[in-house]
Enzyme design. Structure first.
Site, mmCIF file in Angstrom:
data_model
loop_
_atom_site.group_PDB
_atom_site.id
_atom_site.type_symbol
_atom_site.label_atom_id
_atom_site.label_comp_id
_atom_site.label_asym_id
_atom_site.label_seq_id
_atom_site.Cartn_x
_atom_site.Cartn_y
_atom_site.Cartn_z
ATOM 1 N N GLU A 435 0.827 -1.224 0.000
ATOM 2 C CA GLU A 435 0.000 0.000 0.000
ATOM 3 C C GLU A 435 0.848 1.256 0.000
ATOM 4 O OE1 GLU A 435 -2.723 0.182 -0.919
ATOM 5 O OE2 GLU A 435 -2.835 -2.004 -0.839
HETATM 6 C C1 FAD Z 1 2.642 -9.829 0.715
HETATM 7 C C2 FAD Z 1 2.357 -8.749 -0.268
HETATM 8 C C3 FAD Z 1 1.047 -8.438 -0.590
HETATM 9 C C4 FAD Z 1 0.766 -7.469 -1.543
HETATM 10 N N1 FAD Z 1 -0.535 -7.239 -1.939
HETATM 11 C C5 FAD Z 1 -0.770 -6.476 -3.044
HETATM 12 C C6 FAD Z 1 -2.079 -6.416 -3.621
HETATM 13 O O1 FAD Z 1 -3.054 -6.990 -3.122
HETATM 14 N N2 FAD Z 1 -2.242 -5.696 -4.761
HETATM 15 C C7 FAD Z 1 -1.207 -5.046 -5.357
HETATM 16 O O2 FAD Z 1 -1.418 -4.430 -6.394
HETATM 17 N N3 FAD Z 1 0.032 -5.059 -4.810
HETATM 18 C C8 FAD Z 1 0.284 -5.762 -3.681
HETATM 19 N N4 FAD Z 1 1.545 -5.828 -3.154
HETATM 20 C C9 FAD Z 1 2.620 -5.055 -3.767
HETATM 21 C C10 FAD Z 1 3.094 -3.888 -2.903
HETATM 22 O O3 FAD Z 1 2.090 -2.920 -2.827
HETATM 23 C C11 FAD Z 1 4.404 -3.360 -3.516
HETATM 24 O O4 FAD Z 1 5.381 -4.364 -3.326
HETATM 25 C C12 FAD Z 1 4.823 -2.055 -2.869
HETATM 26 O O5 FAD Z 1 3.962 -1.023 -3.233
HETATM 27 C C13 FAD Z 1 6.261 -1.656 -3.232
HETATM 28 O O6 FAD Z 1 6.470 -1.749 -4.621
HETATM 29 P P1 FAD Z 1 7.733 -2.550 -5.171
HETATM 30 O O7 FAD Z 1 7.766 -3.857 -4.485
HETATM 31 O O8 FAD Z 1 7.660 -2.546 -6.631
HETATM 32 O O9 FAD Z 1 8.970 -1.725 -4.670
HETATM 33 P P2 FAD Z 1 9.706 -0.550 -5.481
HETATM 34 O O10 FAD Z 1 8.708 0.394 -6.006
HETATM 35 O O11 FAD Z 1 10.661 -1.148 -6.432
HETATM 36 O O12 FAD Z 1 10.503 0.152 -4.303
HETATM 37 C C14 FAD Z 1 11.757 -0.334 -3.801
HETATM 38 C C15 FAD Z 1 12.280 0.657 -2.771
HETATM 39 O O13 FAD Z 1 12.528 1.913 -3.384
HETATM 40 C C16 FAD Z 1 11.841 2.935 -2.705
HETATM 41 N N5 FAD Z 1 11.400 3.942 -3.670
HETATM 42 C C17 FAD Z 1 10.841 3.755 -4.874
HETATM 43 N N6 FAD Z 1 10.601 4.937 -5.467
HETATM 44 C C18 FAD Z 1 11.009 5.892 -4.622
HETATM 45 C C19 FAD Z 1 11.051 7.316 -4.665
HETATM 46 N N7 FAD Z 1 10.578 8.011 -5.692
HETATM 47 N N8 FAD Z 1 11.560 7.964 -3.606
HETATM 48 C C20 FAD Z 1 12.012 7.293 -2.533
HETATM 49 N N9 FAD Z 1 12.019 5.950 -2.444
HETATM 50 C C21 FAD Z 1 11.520 5.264 -3.477
HETATM 51 C C22 FAD Z 1 10.672 2.260 -2.005
HETATM 52 O O14 FAD Z 1 10.250 2.994 -0.882
HETATM 53 C C23 FAD Z 1 11.300 0.929 -1.626
HETATM 54 O O15 FAD Z 1 12.000 1.066 -0.426
HETATM 55 C C24 FAD Z 1 1.836 -6.754 -2.150
HETATM 56 C C25 FAD Z 1 3.161 -7.039 -1.800
HETATM 57 C C26 FAD Z 1 3.423 -8.040 -0.901
HETATM 58 C C27 FAD Z 1 4.864 -8.370 -0.608
#
Ligand code: FAD
Length: 593
Positions: A435
């Site tokens: 989220e």
């Molecule tokens: C168990 C689980 C359940 C989930 N359930 C759902 C679901 O039901 N539906 C759904 O759609 N998704 C779901 N997700 C996905 C989840 O919402 C994403 O994993 C999350 O939003 C982070 O995205 P990412 O993993 O791509 O990380 P990334 O976007 O790749 O981020 C990696 C790191 O970089 C940082 N970062 C990225 N951009 C910036 C910036 N501009 N400035 C500063 N820091 C930054 C982030 O804070 C993070 O620390 C789920 C994930 C898990 C693990």
């Protein structure tokens, strides 16, 4: 795993005494939501959570979900508990009567959701995501979509999901690749892969309604070209749609909830809302889910506190430094030691402070939806939008701290699986990530909400804090807390201005300050609520209330919070004002290991 005990008395205190539920529901015209009715709902929900959901929490962790040829089996007992949930009418509690709901205000659903979350977060995610899907369809769906989908979601026969994330993007949804192509019958053919989809496939309901973000062929790049679709597992005529679960993830925690790879292979989808406004519409779901995730932080703090408190009263170790407290025992219970009390009080302060933050946010949701005055609606909407990133990120960060403290109170036993305290840490850890991570929430707060509104959203809240502090008279026993809160409230505006000035010459200053700014803000917001609770408790005592222990405990916890937790604002302030130079000085090539 500690057995969950529904905190009914505390909920009554928060809802009826501090937040004045009677006036709130009367102002919405929801006079059926009387105190007695709310208490009866809480008591029934509490029973379900204690007796049915809490015992399944460890089962879910041990067994997890299993995947076999596109099908997912949930842990033993999950399906039966869901059926009971449906039979008892819980999914329809705060849903519109036009679609079979009971029409109660959202905030009452939120109280039930707190208890479900505390008893068994992984299980609660199945109905929780359905709730978000219902809100989205209710807000943006056509009358036909509401008739077909909302009715079945409200009854609980069907469940919902939220499909945003793709293998290459989670935070940056502007780059999503899932495609939608208009077909001759007016529906869309959806192609792409979504990952990490919570409750994407399972055996608890007869149909699953996916709410999916995709880009219509020819739509602009970036966030302006994203649209929103309903993609059901089974189409309304009963045929199986081409959306399949490819696998499930093996995770650190929340084992009882399925986290699915979902493949859309010419799946039939139905547009929700206008073309290319998908992200805007999905914010209905996301804002709901953000508050839901904030609740996970509160629920984890509460459950861990319950476990730690029980243990601290029973576990014997050494003698109190101020003399023996339990002469009949070989040692004193560890609750006599100041450091154990520090840990317990920190958990308690976060759990109870978080609870009132969340239920006040629930009242704001009610106002946004149902207030009779447009001014009040707008005011509530802006306050809620300011408070949402704070609640989501701050409460999940301190929720993890509280869960970790629970392990610490148990000593070595905290590390051992059978006690269940480590499960709370593992389960809660995801709350800081999904989220929108803490980093993303912090950018939303400082960049979008505060600086882009020239500080207006902040001032809206600081005015409320200012009014509260001013109302505390010089003879009040809580005037010192009010004075400190008033100082911080003013400082909040000053530091915001300083960061805003720096950001005018270097935009990276926002990103460099944002997480410290968010935590700083969270501690002040929680202080505001602790002062309110202390004042309400004081009033009850001065009116001769008989539960003196309960009210004194509120006052003493407030005093602990101001003395021992609130000073953390100082270090966050120093960090956020230290500037971004030291973060950016090291050349990327010189990060080495
Ligand atoms: C168990 C689980 C359940 C989930 N359930 C759902 C679901 O039901 N539906 C759904 O759609 N998704 C779901 N997700 C996905 C989840 O919402 C994403 O994993 C999350 O939003 C982070 O995205 P990412 O993993 O791509 O990380 P990334 O976007 O790749 O981020 C990696 C790191 O970089 C940082 N970062 C990225 N951009 C910036 C910036 N501009 N400035 C500063 N820091 C930054 C982030 O804070 C993070 O620390 C789920 C994930 C898990 C693990």
């Amino acid at each position: 795993m500690p057995a969950y005990k529904a905190p009914l008395r505390d909920l009554q205190f928060v809802l009826h005494e501090v937040l004045d539920s009677s006036s709130h529901y009367q102002s919405l015209g929801a006079s059926e939501a009387s105190r007695d009715m709310i208490d009866a709902i809480m008591s029934e929900a509490g029973k379900f959570c204690e007796e049915i959901l809490s015992p399944l929490n460890k089962v879910g962790d041990d067994e997890g979900c299993t995947f076999n040829q596109g099908e997912v089996r949930t842990p033993t007992g999950y399906r039966q508990a869901y059926q009971q949930w449906v039979d008892n009418g819980w999914p329809s509690l705060a849903q519109p009567e036009a679609y079979g709901g009971q029409g109660l205000p959202d905030s009452i659903g939120s109280v039930v959701s707190e208890m479900v979350s505390g008893a068994n977060w992984s299980w609660g995610m199945y109905p929780g995501l359905s709730h978000g899907a219902m809100n989205t369809i209710e807000m943006h769906g056509t009358p036909e979509q509401k008739e077909v989908y909302l009715t079945k979601l409200v009854s609980g026969e069907w469940t919902g999901t939220m499909c945003l994330t793709e293998p290459h993007c989670g935070s940056d949804l502007g780059t999503l690749k899932t495609k939608a192509e208009l077909t001759s019958d007016g529906s869309y053919s959806i192609n792409g892969t979504k990952i990490f989809i919570s409750s994407g496939e399972h055996d608890m309901s007869e149909n699953i309604i996916h709410i999916v973000l995709a880009r219509i062929n020819g739509a602009p790049e970036g966030t302006k070209g994203i649209s929103l679709f309903i993609v059901p597992k089974f189409l309304p005529d009963g045929t199986r749609n081409e959306v399949q679960c490819g696998s499930i993830e093996h995770k650190m925690g929340i084992h009882g909830n399925s986290t699915c790879v979902m493949n859309f292979d010419n799946a039939k989808g139905f547009l929700v809302g206008p073309e290319n406004s998908g992200l805007k519409c999905m914010f209905t779901f996301m804002n709901f889910a953000r508050l839901g995730t904030a609740m996970q932080g509160v629920a984890s703090a509460e459950l861990s506190f319950q476990g730690a408190l029980t243990y601290a009263k029973e576990r014997l170790a050494m003698r109190s430094l101020t003399g023996v407290k339990a002469p009949d025992k070989i040692a004193d219970p560890i609750i006599v030691h100041p450091d154990v009390r520090r840990m317990l009080l920190t958990q308690k302060a976060f759990a109870e402070g978080g609870r009132i933050m969340m239920h006040d946010a629930g009242f704001l949701v009610d106002k946004v939806k149902s207030s009779v005055s447009d001014d009040e609606k707008n005011e509530a909407n802006e306050l809620l939008s300011f408070l949402t990133p704070i609640a989501k990120a701050f409460l999940t960060e301190v929720g993890t701290e509280a869960a970790n403290l629970g392990v610490q109170v148990y000593g070595g036993h905290g590390f051992i699986k059978e006690w269940g305290m480590e499960q709370i840490v593992r389960d809660n850890r995801i709350s800081q990530l999904y989220e929108g991570t803490t980093g993303i929430q912090a950018l939303d707060l400082l960049g979008r909400k505060v600086l882009m509104s020239q500080g207006q959203s902040l001032r809206r809240f600081t005015k409320i804090v200012h009014r509260l502090c001013k109302s505390v008279g010089s003879s009040s026993p809580h005037k010192a807390m009010a004075k400190r809160l008033a100082e911080l409230n003013k400082e909040w505006g000053d530091v915001t201005m300083k960061i805003g000035m720096k950001a005018m010459t270097n935009r990276d200053e926002v990103g460099g300050a944002s997480v410290d700014y968010l935590m700083y803000s969270g501690y002040i917001v929680m202080a505001y609520y602790w002062l309110r609770m202390a004042l309400t408790a004081q009033e009850a005592l001065s009116e001769g209330a008989s539960e003196t222990d309960f009210y004194n405990s509120k006052i003493k916890t407030a005093q602990f919070y101001f003395a021992r937790i609130l000073p953390r604002t100082e270090s966050h302030k120093i960090s956020m004002l230290a500037g971004v130079d030291t973060l950016m000085a090291l050349d990327e090539a010189h990060f080495s290991f």
